[in-house]
Design an enzyme around this catalytic site. Sequence first.
Site, mmCIF file in Angstrom:
data_model
loop_
_atom_site.group_PDB
_atom_site.id
_atom_site.type_symbol
_atom_site.label_atom_id
_atom_site.label_comp_id
_atom_site.label_asym_id
_atom_site.label_seq_id
_atom_site.Cartn_x
_atom_site.Cartn_y
_atom_site.Cartn_z
ATOM 1 N N CYS A 80 3.485 -3.903 -9.180
ATOM 2 C CA CYS A 80 2.623 -3.757 -8.010
ATOM 3 C C CYS A 80 3.287 -2.861 -6.984
ATOM 4 O O CYS A 80 4.500 -2.624 -7.031
ATOM 5 C CB CYS A 80 2.309 -5.119 -7.386
ATOM 6 S SG CYS A 80 3.722 -5.917 -6.587
ATOM 7 N N CYS A 81 2.477 -2.333 -6.066
ATOM 8 C CA CYS A 81 3.014 -1.645 -4.897
ATOM 9 C C CYS A 81 2.597 -2.459 -3.684
ATOM 10 O O CYS A 81 2.414 -3.669 -3.780
ATOM 11 C CB CYS A 81 2.531 -0.190 -4.840
ATOM 12 S SG CYS A 81 0.756 -0.017 -4.619
ATOM 13 N N ALA A 82 2.417 -1.844 -2.542
ATOM 14 C CA ALA A 82 2.132 -2.609 -1.332
ATOM 15 C C ALA A 82 0.769 -3.284 -1.371
ATOM 16 O O ALA A 82 0.591 -4.354 -0.799
ATOM 17 C CB ALA A 82 2.218 -1.692 -0.113
#
Length: 538
Positions: A478-480
Site C-alpha cells: 500500500c501507499c498513503a
Amino acid sequence: MKNKLNLRGKLQTFSGAMMVPVILLVIVGFYVGIGSAFTNYIIPKGNIIHTVFDMFSGVGFMIMGYLPLWFAVGVAFTLSKKEKGWGALGGLFLLFAFNKGISVYAGSMGWDETSTAVDSLLAIGYSQMDALNFNSLWSNVAGIFTFDMGIFSGLICGLVAAWANNKWNEKELPMMFSFFSGTKFVILMLSLISVPMAIVTYYVWPVIADGLHFLTSFITSSGLVGTFVFGTLDKLLLPFGIHHLIAFPLEYTRVGGTMMIDGTLFEGVRNIMVGQSGSAEAAGYITRNFTTGRVLFQIAGLPGAACAIYATARKENRKKVLSIVLPAVVTIMMVGISEPIEYTFLFIAPALYFGVYAPLCGLSYVIAELTAVSINGNALLFMIPNLFQPQKVHAMSLIYLLPLTFAVYFFVFRFFIMKFNLKTPGREAANQEIKFMSKKEYNEIKNAEKEASTEGESLPERIVEAFGGADNIVEVSCCATRLRVTVKDKTGVVDDNIWKNDLEALGVVKNNTNYQIIYGTRVTTLTTKVRDVLDKNE
C-alpha cells in the site's frame, strides 16, 4: 506491450514502497516545528519543559539524519513478498555493508575524510570549483565515511535486499550447511553482493552525481516553467500511481536544492523547510518548494469544483449531493485527501482531468511561487506548527488567491459540466443512486477502523475474494491512500463497480494484473488485515 505493462506495474509497486518510510516524515514537521518554537522563542533554556520540547525536536532531526536507513528498511519490508521482517533486516544490513565497502575501497584509492577536504584537494592541484564538487560527493553515514548519496543509497539497498529475500528466502542447503538455509542464506548472499555493489558504485556514482547537478541546474534555471511542468506532471501521473517518482527527488534529495542551516546541510525542499522550521535564525521558508501550490487547489480549488458539482445537480437531488460533497470537502481541506473528487471527474470525463484540471494545478504552483507564498504544510491539519512560528509565514497573498482559485475552479468545472452534460453526482434522474464515492465511505475514513460486513464476512475477507481468492494474489502492499495488489489472473477480479458499490473503495486504477484500490487514509490498517487473511489461507 506486455513488457511495457509489466514495467509500469513495477514502477507503481516501487512508487508505493517509497511511501512507507515517508510515514515517519509526517511527524517530523510537527515535532520540529512545534518543539523548536517552544525552545527557540517561548520557554527559556534550563526549564524542564524546555528540555522535553527539545527532546521532541531531537527526535524530528534524528529522523531527518537517518533517511537512507528508513528507506532501506521500508522499501525492503514493503517489496518482500514473504518473511518481511527478514527482508527489512536485510535492507538495514546491506546499507551498512554497502557503505562500509565504499569506505574501504575509497580508502584503498587514497580517499578518506582528510584527503577529500577542500584544502587537501587544493594542495594537490584541484581548482576551487573541482575541489568543492569532489568534496560534496562525500559524507558520513552513521559513522561511516562514504558517498553522500542521500536516500538513493537506501532505495538501492532496499530494492536489492527485497529482491534477494524474494529469491532465496526458501533456499534449501545440504544438511551440513542447513543452518544457513532460507532467510539466513539471504543475509549471507547480501554480504557477498555488497562487495561488487560497492566497487561498481565507486565508479558509477560520481557520474550520476554529475547528472543530478545538471538536473538541479536545469530546474533552478527553468524558473516558473519548471514549476508549471512539475505541478502538471504531478497530477497527470496520479492515475497511474507513479506521481511520487517525480516528487521524491525534489522533496528529499539535492535535486530539489541544498541549504546550509545552523551548520547542517539540508538536501531537498522538504528537508530544507524542516531545517528552517527548527532554526531560530530562519526568517521564513523557501518559496520555491514545489508544494505550496497544493494549498490553493486543496483548500480552495477542489472545494470550488465540489460546489460546481452541487450547483449543477438537479434541484431535487441537491440535498443528497450536499451530504456527500460536504464530508469530501472537509477531508480535502483538513488532510489533503483529494482522490474521491478527482477520480469522480477522471472516470466521467478524462479530458476534463488531463486537459483542464492538471494544467490548473500546475498553474496553482506557479501562482503560489510567483506571489512568494511561504508556509509550512499544504492542508489545514499539517499547518498547525505555523501557529507556533507565525513570524516565518509569509502568505498574505492567500487572502485573495484562495477565493480567486475557488472561483476559477467553480466556473471552469460548472462550464464543462453544463457544456458537455457530464453525469456528475446528482445530475441523474431522481430515482437513480447518487454517489460521490459515498458519504458512508467518508465517514469510515474519518473513523478509520470501522468495517462493514456482508453475510458474516469482514471487509478484508471480501477484498481477498474480490481478487479471485488468496491463490490468485501474488503481492499486497500500500501507499498513503491505495491498496496495491498484483494478481496472477485478472479475469478473476471483480468489476470496478463492485469495488465502489460493495467493497467501500473510493476508486480503482488497474494496469494489466496490477491493481490500486483507493481506500483513503485507513488503507494501512486495511492492508495489514488483508495480509492476515492471506496468512490464514496459506
